[in-house]
Every structure is written in structure tokens, then in C-alpha cells.
Design a protein around this motif. Structure first.
Motif, short mmCIF file in Angstrom:
data_model
loop_
_atom_site.label_atom_id
_atom_site.label_comp_id
_atom_site.label_asym_id
_atom_site.label_seq_id
_atom_site.Cartn_x
_atom_site.Cartn_y
_atom_site.Cartn_z
N TYR A 99 -8.71 -0.78 -7.26
CA TYR A 99 -7.91 -0.77 -7.43
C TYR A 99 -6.99 -1.58 -8.79
O TYR A 99 -6.21 -0.80 -9.38
N SER A 100 -8.13 -2.48 -9.08
CA SER A 100 -7.68 -2.72 -10.84
C SER A 100 -8.54 -1.40 -11.30
O SER A 100 -7.59 -1.42 -12.54
N ALA A 149 -8.18 1.50 -11.21
CA ALA A 149 -7.52 2.58 -10.90
C ALA A 149 -6.59 2.30 -11.70
O ALA A 149 -5.92 3.56 -12.56
N ALA A 150 -6.23 1.11 -11.94
CA ALA A 150 -4.73 0.80 -12.87
C ALA A 150 -4.53 0.67 -14.33
O ALA A 150 -4.96 1.13 -15.55
N VAL A 192 1.61 2.08 -3.78
CA VAL A 192 0.41 2.23 -4.15
C VAL A 192 0.20 4.05 -4.02
O VAL A 192 0.17 4.75 -4.81
N ILE A 244 -2.37 6.26 -16.30
CA ILE A 244 -1.37 5.08 -15.69
C ILE A 244 -0.79 4.83 -16.46
O ILE A 244 -0.44 4.60 -17.69
N PRO A 247 0.93 6.48 -7.43
CA PRO A 247 -0.38 6.00 -7.57
C PRO A 247 -0.63 5.81 -8.97
O PRO A 247 -1.70 5.40 -9.64
N LYS A 248 0.40 7.05 -10.12
CA LYS A 248 0.16 6.34 -11.60
C LYS A 248 1.07 5.11 -12.25
O LYS A 248 1.34 5.05 -12.97
N TYR A 263 -0.90 -4.50 -6.39
CA TYR A 263 -1.64 -4.66 -5.29
C TYR A 263 -2.87 -5.00 -5.02
O TYR A 263 -3.29 -5.71 -4.27
N ALA A 264 -3.67 -4.90 -6.30
CA ALA A 264 -4.88 -6.08 -6.23
C ALA A 264 -4.78 -7.23 -6.64
O ALA A 264 -5.68 -7.52 -5.60
N LYS A 310 1.58 -1.34 0.25
CA LYS A 310 -0.70 0.33 0.21
C LYS A 310 0.89 1.39 0.12
O LYS A 310 0.68 2.31 -0.68
N LEU A 330 0.07 -0.73 -8.88
CA LEU A 330 -1.48 -1.18 -8.62
C LEU A 330 -1.96 -2.52 -9.18
O LEU A 330 -2.45 -2.79 -8.04
#
Length: 232
Positions: free
Chosen positions: A171-172, A174-175, A141, A180, A145-146, A154-155, A138, A151
Motif C-alpha cells: 500500500y505504501s 501504491a501511494a 482505501v 495519486i 483508491p487514489k 492504511y499502510a 480498508k 493509502l
């Protein structure tokens, strides 16, 4: 060059880089103007000094990693990440020096979690290591964050280790954002395979199908970028 001289040379280089970082910080502190009307000059010096020290920190982090990676592939590739706890202090130093060093955050959480599955580790200690590994993932990430790689990683850990499918789906997705960053198309394909499975598990069959279509396009692209082969 034999293994011994390579390690000594790398160690000396890292020590030198760290010494330069500390010396540069001391120089910036002593050189900053103390009079009030020097405030603007001080701000400019501070910005320049920060950029200078950031470059040195990144250089030192890269030197540390370049020392570890050959050991991982050449000497320990067959034993599994769970037995590579010897790497953790160095990786901690790497991500402290350079919080944007993606490789460190990608590898270290798995080492910590897998080490909890080694013989003789109590269930309580295994649970503690799982939490430490997840916390570190975490942190990676949060600091990057990009990074699509972090990401998706972590997912995957949320999905496979914690069994938290809703969080893994967050988080998936977000990727999948347009901004990204992916190091290669191969990295993106590998990450999308994880994201596809998470979305399927979460009940988003349409999203999973869209991800599969992107993966198929990458596979069919003769110009898709690939990861460099391992040094082993």
C-alpha cells in the motif's frame, strides 16, 4: 454564538439536508416515466436525479463533519482519540452519505483501535476493535483508491498495529503512483515519512532514499502548500 445554539443549528441543518435527500429520491421515483418509449428520458432523469442526490448527500456529510470537528479540537483535544467513541455514529453516517469523505475514514479507524486500549477493555474486545478499525480503514482505501492520505494511513496501521510489513509495503508503493491525489504538499510530506519508514523496514533502502529526496525537495520549496491551522 454559544455552544448550545451552534449545535442546535447544525443539527437542524443536517436533518433538513437528509430530509431533502429522501424527498428527492421519492420525487425521482414517482416522476420516472413508466411507458416503454420513455426509456431514454428515464435514463436522463435518472442521471440528473443521481447527481442531484449525490450533491445533497455530500452537503449533509459536510454539515455533520463541520459539527464534529470543532468538538474534537475545542472540547476533546486533550483526551486522546480513544475516548472519542461518541463521534463514531456520526462518522458512520458521514461516510455512508459520502463514501469519498476522506477525513471520516482517516479518523474513525484510529478512534476504534485506540478505544480498545482504554481501561477495562478485555483483550478479546480489543482484538475485535482492532479488526473493526482495520476493516474500516480498508473500506476507506477501497472507496478512495487514489487518496494518498488514506493509502499511507492504511499502510501505517498495517505496519504499526498488525505488524504486516509486506502488506504495508504494497500500500505504501501504491501511494507513490503518478495519479495519486494529495490535498497539500504537507500531507504528502507526512505520508511519505510513513512510506519511507515502511520501505526501510521492508528492506528497500533505495526506495526509502528516493522518498527522502522528495521529502527534502518539499521541505525546501517555499511555495509548498500547507494544511490549514486547526481551529483550536
Amino acid at each position: 454564538m454559544s455552544r448550545g445554539p451552534r449545535i442546535v443549528t447544525a443539527t437542524l441543518a443536517v436533518v433538513l439536508a437528509l430530509t431533502l435527500v429522501l424527498a428527492g429520491q421519492a420525487l425521482a421515483d414517482t416522476a420516472a416515466p413508466e411507458v416503454p418509449n420513455g426509456a431514454l428520458t428515464g435514463q436522463a432523469m435518472g442521471r440528473a436525479g443521481f447527481a442531484y442526490l449525490t450533491g445533497l448527500r455530500q452537503f449533509a456529510a459536510a454539515l455533520l463533519w463541520n459539527r464534529l470537528e470543532p468538538q474534537m479540537h475545542e472540547y476533546y483535544g486533550g483526551v486522546g482519540l480513544g475516548k472519542m467513541g461518541f463521534m463514531l455514529p456520526s462518522i458512520k453516517a458521514i461516510v455512508t452519505l459520502d463514501p469519498q469523505f476522506v477525513e471520516g475514514y482517516f479518523v474513525a479507524p484510529v478512534i476504534i483501535i485506540e478505544s480498545g486500549r482504554q481501561p477495562g477493555v478485555s483483550p478479546e474486545e480489543a482484538a475485535a476493535r482492532l479488526k473493526s478499525g482495520m476493516d474500516l480503514a480498508k473500506e476507506g482505501v477501497d472507496n478512495n483508491p487514489k487518496s494518498g492520505t488514506l493509502l499511507a494511513s492504511y499502510a501505517q496501521l498495517l505496519y504499526t498495529e498488525v505488524k504486516d510489513v509486506p502488506a504495508a509495503a504494497i500500500y505504501s508503493r501504491a501511494a507513490l503512483a503518478a495519479d495519486i491525489v494529495w490535498r497539500t504538499d504537507e500531507d504528502r510530506w507526512n505520508a511519505y515519512a510513513i512510506i519511507r519508514d515502511v520501505l526501510r523496514k521492508s528492506g528497500d533502502a533505495v526506495g526509502a532514499a528516493r522518498i527522502q529526496a522528495v521529502m527534502d525537495a518539499i521541505s525546501a520549496d517555499p511555495n509548498a502548500t500547507r494544511n490549514a491551522p486547526d481551529g483550536d
